[in-house]
Design a protein around this motif. Structure first.
Motif, PDB file in Angstrom:
ATOM      1  N   ALA A  86       0.838  -1.205   0.000  1.00  8.63           N
ATOM      2  CA  ALA A  86       0.000   0.000   0.000  1.00  8.63           C
ATOM      3  C   ALA A  86       0.869   1.250   0.000  1.00  8.63           C
ATOM      4  O   ALA A  86       0.564   2.238  -0.684  1.00  8.63           O
ATOM      5  CB  ALA A  86      -0.929  -0.004   1.208  1.00  8.63           C
ATOM      6  N   ALA A  87       1.964   1.223   0.762  1.00  5.54           N
ATOM      7  CA  ALA A  87       2.875   2.367   0.783  1.00  5.54           C
ATOM      8  C   ALA A  87       3.478   2.600  -0.600  1.00  5.54           C
ATOM      9  O   ALA A  87       3.711   3.742  -1.009  1.00  5.54           O
ATOM     10  CB  ALA A  87       3.985   2.136   1.806  1.00  5.54           C
ATOM     11  N   LEU A  88       3.704   1.527  -1.314  1.00  2.00           N
ATOM     12  CA  LEU A  88       4.305   1.626  -2.641  1.00  2.00           C
ATOM     13  C   LEU A  88       3.322   2.147  -3.683  1.00  2.00           C
ATOM     14  O   LEU A  88       3.705   2.889  -4.595  1.00  2.00           O
ATOM     15  CB  LEU A  88       4.822   0.240  -3.058  1.00  2.00           C
ATOM     16  N   ARG A  89       2.032   1.788  -3.528  1.00  3.11           N
ATOM     17  CA  ARG A  89       1.077   2.016  -4.616  1.00  3.11           C
ATOM     18  C   ARG A  89      -0.099   2.914  -4.255  1.00  3.11           C
ATOM     19  O   ARG A  89      -0.936   3.191  -5.104  1.00  3.11           O
ATOM     20  CB  ARG A  89       0.524   0.662  -5.086  1.00  3.11           C
ATOM     21  N   ARG A  90      -0.202   3.376  -3.027  1.00  2.00           N
ATOM     22  CA  ARG A  90      -1.402   4.094  -2.597  1.00  2.00           C
ATOM     23  C   ARG A  90      -1.647   5.339  -3.443  1.00  2.00           C
ATOM     24  O   ARG A  90      -0.736   5.979  -3.961  1.00  2.00           O
ATOM     25  CB  ARG A  90      -1.307   4.436  -1.109  1.00  2.00           C
ATOM     26  N   SER A  91      -2.935   5.674  -3.556  1.00  2.00           N
ATOM     27  CA  SER A  91      -3.344   6.888  -4.263  1.00  2.00           C
ATOM     28  C   SER A  91      -3.771   7.940  -3.251  1.00  2.00           C
ATOM     29  O   SER A  91      -3.913   7.659  -2.054  1.00  2.00           O
ATOM     30  CB  SER A  91      -4.513   6.581  -5.201  1.00  2.00           C
ATOM     31  N   ASP A  92      -4.007   9.143  -3.725  1.00  2.00           N
ATOM     32  CA  ASP A  92      -4.507  10.196  -2.840  1.00  2.00           C
ATOM     33  C   ASP A  92      -5.883   9.826  -2.287  1.00  2.00           C
ATOM     34  O   ASP A  92      -6.199  10.134  -1.129  1.00  2.00           O
ATOM     35  CB  ASP A  92      -4.582  11.527  -3.588  1.00  2.00           C
ATOM     36  N   ASP A  93      -6.700   9.173  -3.111  1.00  2.00           N
ATOM     37  CA  ASP A  93      -8.021   8.739  -2.641  1.00  2.00           C
ATOM     38  C   ASP A  93      -7.887   7.719  -1.514  1.00  2.00           C
ATOM     39  O   ASP A  93      -8.655   7.744  -0.545  1.00  2.00           O
ATOM     40  CB  ASP A  93      -8.823   8.131  -3.793  1.00  2.00           C
ATOM     41  N   ASP A  94      -6.914   6.808  -1.646  1.00  2.00           N
ATOM     42  CA  ASP A  94      -6.687   5.825  -0.585  1.00  2.00           C
ATOM     43  C   ASP A  94      -6.332   6.522   0.725  1.00  2.00           C
ATOM     44  O   ASP A  94      -6.826   6.149   1.798  1.00  2.00           O
ATOM     45  CB  ASP A  94      -5.545   4.875  -0.968  1.00  2.00           C
ATOM     46  N   LEU A  95      -5.474   7.533   0.642  1.00  2.00           N
ATOM     47  CA  LEU A  95      -5.068   8.257   1.850  1.00  2.00           C
ATOM     48  C   LEU A  95      -6.252   8.967   2.490  1.00  2.00           C
ATOM     49  O   LEU A  95      -6.382   8.990   3.717  1.00  2.00           O
ATOM     50  CB  LEU A  95      -3.967   9.264   1.521  1.00  2.00           C
ATOM     51  N   ARG A  96      -7.114   9.535   1.664  1.00  2.00           N
ATOM     52  CA  ARG A  96      -8.300  10.203   2.213  1.00  2.00           C
ATOM     53  C   ARG A  96      -9.200   9.189   2.916  1.00  2.00           C
ATOM     54  O   ARG A  96      -9.735   9.466   3.999  1.00  2.00           O
ATOM     55  CB  ARG A  96      -9.058  10.931   1.105  1.00  2.00           C
ATOM     56  N   ARG A 127      -7.098  -2.678  -0.253  1.00  2.00           N
ATOM     57  CA  ARG A 127      -7.485  -2.127  -1.553  1.00  2.00           C
ATOM     58  C   ARG A 127      -6.382  -1.238  -2.117  1.00  2.00           C
ATOM     59  O   ARG A 127      -6.155  -1.204  -3.333  1.00  2.00           O
ATOM     60  CB  ARG A 127      -8.796  -1.338  -1.429  1.00  2.00           C
ATOM     61  N   ALA A 128      -5.672  -0.547  -1.236  1.00  2.00           N
ATOM     62  CA  ALA A 128      -4.610   0.357  -1.683  1.00  2.00           C
ATOM     63  C   ALA A 128      -3.416  -0.393  -2.265  1.00  2.00           C
ATOM     64  O   ALA A 128      -2.581   0.209  -2.942  1.00  2.00           O
ATOM     65  CB  ALA A 128      -4.149   1.242  -0.521  1.00  2.00           C
TER      66      ALA A 128
END
Length: 235
Positions: free
Chosen positions: A114-124, A156-157
Protein backbone atom coordinates in the motif's frame (compact mmCIF):
# COMPACT_ATOMS: atom_id res chain seq x y z
CA UNK A 1 0.95 2.37 -12.75
CA UNK A 2 -1.58 1.02 -10.31
CA UNK A 3 -4.06 -1.47 -11.73
CA UNK A 4 -7.74 -0.95 -11.09
CA UNK A 5 -9.49 -3.80 -9.31
CA UNK A 6 -12.46 -5.40 -10.99
CA UNK A 7 -15.54 -5.35 -8.82
CA UNK A 8 -17.68 -8.51 -8.65
CA UNK A 9 -20.64 -8.49 -11.02
CA UNK A 10 -24.19 -8.93 -9.76
CA UNK A 11 -24.29 -12.71 -10.25
CA UNK A 12 -20.99 -13.09 -8.37
CA UNK A 13 -22.30 -10.98 -5.49
CA UNK A 14 -25.49 -13.04 -5.25
CA UNK A 15 -23.53 -16.31 -5.47
CA UNK A 16 -21.26 -15.10 -2.67
CA UNK A 17 -24.25 -14.15 -0.52
CA UNK A 18 -25.95 -17.51 -1.10
CA UNK A 19 -22.67 -19.33 -0.35
CA UNK A 20 -22.40 -17.42 2.93
CA UNK A 21 -25.98 -18.33 3.84
CA UNK A 22 -25.23 -21.98 3.09
CA UNK A 23 -22.04 -21.83 5.16
CA UNK A 24 -23.94 -20.26 8.06
CA UNK A 25 -26.37 -23.17 8.09
CA UNK A 26 -29.43 -21.39 6.72
CA UNK A 27 -29.67 -24.19 4.16
CA UNK A 28 -28.75 -27.73 5.20
CA UNK A 29 -27.14 -30.43 3.10
CA UNK A 30 -29.84 -32.05 1.00
CA UNK A 31 -32.16 -29.05 1.26
CA UNK A 32 -33.46 -27.46 -1.91
CA UNK A 33 -32.71 -23.81 -2.53
CA UNK A 34 -35.63 -21.49 -3.28
CA UNK A 35 -36.61 -21.57 -6.95
CA UNK A 36 -35.18 -19.15 -9.50
CA UNK A 37 -38.50 -17.33 -9.53
CA UNK A 38 -38.61 -16.94 -5.75
CA UNK A 39 -34.99 -15.81 -5.55
CA UNK A 40 -35.41 -13.33 -8.40
CA UNK A 41 -38.43 -11.78 -6.70
CA UNK A 42 -36.97 -11.65 -3.19
CA UNK A 43 -33.57 -10.33 -4.31
CA UNK A 44 -34.98 -8.11 -7.05
CA UNK A 45 -32.98 -9.31 -10.04
CA UNK A 46 -33.75 -11.19 -13.24
CA UNK A 47 -33.98 -14.97 -13.37
CA UNK A 48 -31.01 -14.96 -15.75
CA UNK A 49 -28.83 -13.42 -13.03
CA UNK A 50 -30.08 -15.98 -10.50
CA UNK A 51 -29.40 -18.76 -12.99
CA UNK A 52 -25.80 -17.57 -13.40
CA UNK A 53 -25.36 -17.32 -9.62
CA UNK A 54 -26.65 -20.88 -9.14
CA UNK A 55 -24.30 -22.03 -11.89
CA UNK A 56 -21.38 -20.56 -9.93
CA UNK A 57 -22.51 -22.40 -6.80
CA UNK A 58 -22.54 -25.63 -8.82
CA UNK A 59 -18.99 -24.96 -10.03
CA UNK A 60 -17.91 -24.48 -6.42
CA UNK A 61 -19.48 -27.78 -5.42
CA UNK A 62 -22.02 -26.22 -3.06
CA UNK A 63 -25.17 -27.29 -4.90
CA UNK A 64 -26.22 -29.84 -7.46
CA UNK A 65 -29.00 -29.40 -9.98
CA UNK A 66 -31.66 -32.05 -10.44
CA UNK A 67 -33.65 -31.98 -13.63
CA UNK A 68 -37.07 -30.52 -12.93
CA UNK A 69 -36.47 -30.38 -9.17
CA UNK A 70 -34.17 -27.40 -8.64
CA UNK A 71 -30.81 -26.98 -6.90
CA UNK A 72 -29.97 -28.92 -3.74
CA UNK A 73 -27.22 -28.17 -1.22
CA UNK A 74 -24.42 -30.74 -1.40
CA UNK A 75 -21.73 -29.10 0.74
CA UNK A 76 -21.45 -26.31 3.31
CA UNK A 77 -18.10 -25.19 1.92
CA UNK A 78 -16.82 -24.69 -1.62
CA UNK A 79 -14.62 -27.47 -2.93
CA UNK A 80 -11.03 -26.79 -1.91
CA UNK A 81 -12.07 -23.67 0.01
CA UNK A 82 -10.16 -22.04 2.82
CA UNK A 83 -12.37 -21.05 5.71
CA UNK A 84 -12.02 -20.42 9.42
CA UNK A 85 -14.77 -20.93 11.96
CA UNK A 86 -14.85 -17.89 14.30
CA UNK A 87 -16.87 -19.85 16.86
CA UNK A 88 -14.04 -22.38 17.20
CA UNK A 89 -11.29 -19.76 17.13
CA UNK A 90 -12.76 -17.62 19.90
CA UNK A 91 -12.43 -20.43 22.45
CA UNK A 92 -9.20 -21.96 21.17
CA UNK A 93 -6.05 -20.00 22.03
CA UNK A 94 -3.87 -22.04 19.69
CA UNK A 95 -6.12 -21.31 16.74
CA UNK A 96 -6.42 -17.67 17.80
CA UNK A 97 -2.61 -17.43 17.80
CA UNK A 98 -2.57 -18.89 14.30
CA UNK A 99 -5.08 -16.28 13.13
CA UNK A 100 -2.80 -13.56 14.46
CA UNK A 101 0.15 -15.17 12.67
CA UNK A 102 -1.92 -15.00 9.49
CA UNK A 103 -2.70 -11.34 10.18
CA UNK A 104 0.99 -10.70 10.83
CA UNK A 105 1.94 -11.91 7.37
CA UNK A 106 -1.08 -10.61 5.48
CA UNK A 107 -1.39 -7.14 7.00
CA UNK A 108 2.35 -6.54 7.20
CA UNK A 109 2.97 -7.13 3.51
CA UNK A 110 -0.29 -5.40 2.55
CA UNK A 111 0.87 -2.23 4.32
CA UNK A 112 4.18 -2.38 2.44
CA UNK A 113 2.50 -2.71 -0.94
CA UNK A 114 0.00 0.00 0.00
CA UNK A 115 2.87 2.37 0.78
CA UNK A 116 4.31 1.63 -2.64
CA UNK A 117 1.08 2.02 -4.62
CA UNK A 118 -1.40 4.09 -2.60
CA UNK A 119 -3.34 6.89 -4.26
CA UNK A 120 -4.51 10.20 -2.84
CA UNK A 121 -8.02 8.74 -2.64
CA UNK A 122 -6.69 5.82 -0.58
CA UNK A 123 -5.07 8.26 1.85
CA UNK A 124 -8.30 10.20 2.21
CA UNK A 125 -10.19 6.98 2.92
CA UNK A 126 -7.60 5.86 5.47
CA UNK A 127 -7.70 9.26 7.15
CA UNK A 128 -11.47 9.00 7.47
CA UNK A 129 -11.03 5.57 9.06
CA UNK A 130 -8.66 7.04 11.64
CA UNK A 131 -11.17 9.78 12.42
CA UNK A 132 -13.89 7.15 12.86
CA UNK A 133 -11.72 5.05 15.19
CA UNK A 134 -10.88 8.17 17.20
CA UNK A 135 -14.54 9.19 17.44
CA UNK A 136 -15.56 5.70 18.57
CA UNK A 137 -12.91 5.68 21.30
CA UNK A 138 -14.02 9.10 22.56
CA UNK A 139 -17.65 7.94 22.55
CA UNK A 140 -16.78 4.79 24.48
CA UNK A 141 -17.53 2.43 21.58
CA UNK A 142 -15.39 -0.49 20.41
CA UNK A 143 -14.42 0.95 17.00
CA UNK A 144 -14.39 -2.50 15.43
CA UNK A 145 -16.10 -1.59 12.16
CA UNK A 146 -13.87 1.43 11.59
CA UNK A 147 -10.82 -0.65 12.52
CA UNK A 148 -11.65 -3.36 10.00
CA UNK A 149 -12.46 -0.78 7.33
CA UNK A 150 -8.99 0.70 7.93
CA UNK A 151 -7.29 -2.65 7.27
CA UNK A 152 -9.58 -3.43 4.34
CA UNK A 153 -8.77 -0.03 2.81
CA UNK A 154 -5.08 -0.82 3.11
CA UNK A 155 -5.73 -4.05 1.22
CA UNK A 156 -7.49 -2.13 -1.55
CA UNK A 157 -4.61 0.36 -1.68
CA UNK A 158 -2.22 -2.48 -2.59
CA UNK A 159 -3.76 -2.64 -6.06
CA UNK A 160 -3.57 -6.43 -5.73
CA UNK A 161 -6.92 -8.11 -6.33
CA UNK A 162 -5.83 -11.33 -4.61
CA UNK A 163 -4.78 -9.58 -1.40
CA UNK A 164 -8.09 -7.72 -1.36
CA UNK A 165 -10.04 -10.91 -2.04
CA UNK A 166 -8.24 -12.75 0.77
CA UNK A 167 -8.92 -9.93 3.24
CA UNK A 168 -12.59 -9.93 2.22
CA UNK A 169 -12.73 -13.73 2.49
CA UNK A 170 -11.31 -13.64 6.00
CA UNK A 171 -13.30 -10.56 6.94
CA UNK A 172 -15.46 -12.11 9.62
CA UNK A 173 -12.51 -13.96 11.14
CA UNK A 174 -10.21 -10.92 11.13
CA UNK A 175 -12.98 -8.76 12.53
CA UNK A 176 -13.53 -11.36 15.24
CA UNK A 177 -9.86 -11.27 16.28
CA UNK A 178 -9.95 -7.46 16.27
CA UNK A 179 -13.09 -7.55 18.43
CA UNK A 180 -11.43 -9.78 21.03
CA UNK A 181 -8.32 -7.60 21.15
CA UNK A 182 -10.36 -4.39 21.35
CA UNK A 183 -12.52 -5.66 24.22
CA UNK A 184 -9.34 -6.54 26.06
CA UNK A 185 -7.58 -3.23 25.38
CA UNK A 186 -10.61 -1.12 26.33
CA UNK A 187 -10.45 -2.43 29.90
CA UNK A 188 -7.05 -0.81 30.50
CA UNK A 189 -6.48 2.93 30.84
CA UNK A 190 -4.59 4.29 27.85
CA UNK A 191 -4.79 1.10 25.79
CA UNK A 192 -7.38 2.32 23.23
CA UNK A 193 -5.30 5.45 22.64
CA UNK A 194 -2.23 3.27 22.13
CA UNK A 195 -4.11 1.23 19.52
CA UNK A 196 -5.08 4.43 17.71
CA UNK A 197 -1.45 5.58 17.78
CA UNK A 198 -0.42 2.28 16.16
CA UNK A 199 -2.90 2.87 13.34
CA UNK A 200 -1.63 6.41 12.86
CA UNK A 201 1.93 5.14 12.59
CA UNK A 202 0.85 2.74 9.83
CA UNK A 203 -0.99 5.56 8.06
CA UNK A 204 1.94 7.99 8.30
CA UNK A 205 4.35 5.49 6.75
CA UNK A 206 1.92 4.61 3.96
CA UNK A 207 1.36 8.31 3.28
CA UNK A 208 5.12 8.94 3.11
CA UNK A 209 5.59 5.80 0.98
CA UNK A 210 8.09 4.30 3.41
CA UNK A 211 7.58 0.69 2.38
CA UNK A 212 9.62 -1.17 5.00
CA UNK A 213 8.56 1.20 7.78
CA UNK A 214 4.89 0.69 6.88
CA UNK A 215 5.37 -3.06 6.83
CA UNK A 216 7.14 -3.00 10.20
CA UNK A 217 4.49 -0.73 11.76
CA UNK A 218 1.68 -3.03 10.63
CA UNK A 219 3.47 -6.13 11.94
CA UNK A 220 4.19 -4.37 15.24
CA UNK A 221 0.50 -3.45 15.55
CA UNK A 222 -0.57 -7.08 15.08
CA UNK A 223 2.04 -8.35 17.54
CA UNK A 224 0.90 -5.78 20.11
CA UNK A 225 -2.72 -6.81 19.58
CA UNK A 226 -1.70 -10.41 20.25
CA UNK A 227 0.21 -9.39 23.38
CA UNK A 228 -2.89 -7.63 24.69
CA UNK A 229 -4.50 -11.07 24.65
CA UNK A 230 -1.52 -12.77 26.24
CA UNK A 231 -0.56 -14.42 22.95
CA UNK A 232 2.93 -14.68 21.50
CA UNK A 233 3.31 -14.41 17.72
CA UNK A 234 6.10 -13.44 15.38
CA UNK A 235 9.48 -14.91 14.55
Amino acid sequence: MRRSLRRPNLAEQIASDLAARIGDGEFEIGQRLPTELVLSRTIGVSRAVIREAISRLKQEGLVDGRQGSGAFVTSLRPAGSFRLDPREIENNREQLSQVFELRLTLEGDAAGYAALRRSDDDLRDLSRCLDAIDADIRDGNDGIDADFTFHSTIARATGNAFILELVDLLGAQLKNSIRIARLNSSSYVGRPEAVLAEHREIYDNIADQRVEAARSAARRHVMNAAKRLGLSVGL
